[in-house]
Structures are given as C-alpha cells and as structure tokens.
Design an enzyme around this catalytic site. Structure first.
Site, PDB file in Angstrom:
ATOM      1  N   TYR A 157     -25.856  41.015 -23.268  1.00 36.84           N
ATOM      2  CA  TYR A 157     -25.514  39.906 -22.384  1.00 36.84           C
ATOM      3  C   TYR A 157     -25.562  38.583 -23.135  1.00 36.84           C
ATOM      4  CZ  TYR A 157     -25.556  37.107 -18.083  1.00 36.84           C
ATOM      5  OH  TYR A 157     -25.260  36.208 -17.086  1.00 36.84           O
ATOM      6  N   SER A 180     -24.284  30.916 -19.439  1.00 38.62           N
ATOM      7  CA  SER A 180     -25.628  31.351 -19.063  1.00 38.62           C
ATOM      8  C   SER A 180     -26.661  30.702 -19.966  1.00 38.62           C
ATOM      9  CB  SER A 180     -25.735  32.875 -19.190  1.00 38.62           C
ATOM     10  OG  SER A 180     -27.063  33.319 -19.025  1.00 38.62           O
TER      11      SER A 180
END
Length: 271
Positions: free
Chosen positions: A165, A152
């Site tokens: 995250y 990501s």
C-alpha cells in the site's frame, strides 16, 4: 454573485464510490450541486446510493465496473455520457489493501509475499491511472475539468506492515505530479490533477487493525492517535470540503498538489 465553490452543472465520476470514503465523496459532490456517477463493483450498493440521491432531487447514476478493467470502464463512460452528456471531474477513490500485501512483525522480511505486494501496488497505482485514461478523455472533450486522486499518509511516512500500500500510494503521488505537468503542457489550465491525502479514517479495511470490537484502540490504533495532534481519527465527511474545493473553479490555479487532511499527522515530529 458567482459561487466558485459550487459544482452546479458539473458531472463527476467517483471510482470506489461504493466504499465508506467514496460515499462521503459522492454525497459531498451532490450537496455542492454536482451530478455524480457512482462507480464500483458492488451493484447493489451503487444502485441503492444512486436511487437515494435521485429520490431527494439530486442527480446520480450507478456505474458497475472494476477500476482495473478498461473494457468495463469504457462501458461505464458510455452510460454516463448517455445520461448526462458531459464529464467535468473524476475522483479516483478506488484502492486499498489486501492481506497478502501485509508484512507482519513476526514474518521474515526476506520472505515477503511478492505477488501480494504487487497486487496491492497495482490496485492503487493502475486503479488510478487506468480510470484517468478512460474518463480523462471525456473530460478533455467537455473542454476542461478536474481530476482528484487519493493519496495517503502512507506515501509521506514509513508506515509499518503495509509495504504494498505504501508503494502504491507513493506511486500515485509521483503520477499526480507528472501527469499534472503533462496535462498543463497539452491543455494549459483547462484540465488539472491534484491529490487528496487523508490521514487515518476508520473504514471496513482498517477498522479491525485500529479498534477493538469491545471498544477502544488496538496497539496500532494507539500509535496512530499518539502521532496525530488532534488525538482522534477523522470522519469521512471531513474530507468533503477539500475535495469539493479541488473539483471546483475555486482551485483554478492549483495543480500537482497534495492536500493533507490528517489532523496534523504528516507534520508532527512526535515531540
């Protein structure tokens, strides 16, 4: 001429296969000629997607399992091998965020929800590592293959609010590089591991954070667009090309790499 970009004859499992990005991954694999195991917790969605693919002449099986549950994953692996007899690839697309893994600007930075942060970090890291332990064994028995993790932008730059995250995806990057080396030490070039790093794509998890119900972008969405040279969000299908390449023989000398598909977000200095 042999098409090295083809997945014809290959069998690939996609964890998180019932999600939005997972759906594009599944369809892209089938379009490239591969058979696919659609793994997720949502039985209805997994079975509907598998049925639709099979009706069109593709090859798919629904695999109902939690990416964090080794027992369920082993049962899913058995079903897959009974169906197709081999496994050539794994896409670790299970992951995501949770409300308790978010720190809002008005919250005390020294009073974070630690348990929530841990859950999100665990989901993204161990939800990648555990399926690799289970399905990687089957890939080794096939004789070789490719494993693609989902990284990501959150592992590349400090993205506010979503610390759990961020940490989980940073750990996935570390794991991808470490495990790629260990695979090479044991299997040579037969089994490879790489990561796909999407930029900002609209999913069910982030849609409300980035867009307004009445249309247009939220303040956070505007900031993302400002930092993305292409000045738009990505479409899930725009991940397919890089994914199929990493799963195919065309990337035979690529391992431990992180491929950014982000409209330039990761390289833009903002000036």
């Amino acid at each position: 001429m042999n098409n090295r970009y083809s997945l014809e004859g290959k069998v690939v499992v996609v964890t998180g296969g019932t999600g939005i990005l997972g759906n594009s991954f599944v369809n892209g694999i089938v379009e490239a000629g591969g058979a696919v195991g659609i793994l997720g917790r949502n039985r209805q969605v997994a079975e509907e997607r598998a049925e639709a693919i099979n009706k069109k002449g593709g090859k798919a099986i629904a695999l109902i399992a939690d990416a964090m549950n080794e027992t369920e994953l082993i049962a899913a692996r058995t079903l897959l091998l009974d169906k197709f007899g081999r496994l050539d690839g794994l896409v670790n697309a299970a992951g995501g965020n949770m409300p308790d893994g978010v720190l809002h600007p008005n919250e005390d930075i020294f009073a974070m929800k630690i348990d929530g942060m841990k859950k999100v970090t665990d989901l993204n890291l161990w939800g990648t590592l555990i399926p690799t332990q289970v399905f990687g064994e089957a890939i080794a028995k096939t004789g070789g293959g490719s494993i693609v993790n989902i990284s990501s932008m959150n592992s590349k730059r400090a993205i506010t609010k979503v610390l759990g995250y961020n940490m989980g995806k940073a750990a996935v990057d570390c794991y991808t590089q470490w495990f790629a080396v260990e695979l090479a030490n044991r299997y040579g070039d037969a089994i490879r591991m790489n990561a796909l790093a999407p930029g900002f794509f609209l999913t069910e998890q982030n849609r409300n954070l980035l867009t307004k119900p009445e249309g247009g972008y939220t303040e956070r969405g505007e900031l993302v667009i400002k930092q993305t040279p292409f000045k738009r969000f990505g479409h899930p299908d725009e991940l397919i090309g890089a994914l199929v390449w990493l799963l195919s023989d065309a990337s035979a000398f690529v391992t431990g790499s992180m491929i950014c598909v982000d409209g330039g977000f990761s390289i833009f200095g903002g000036v």
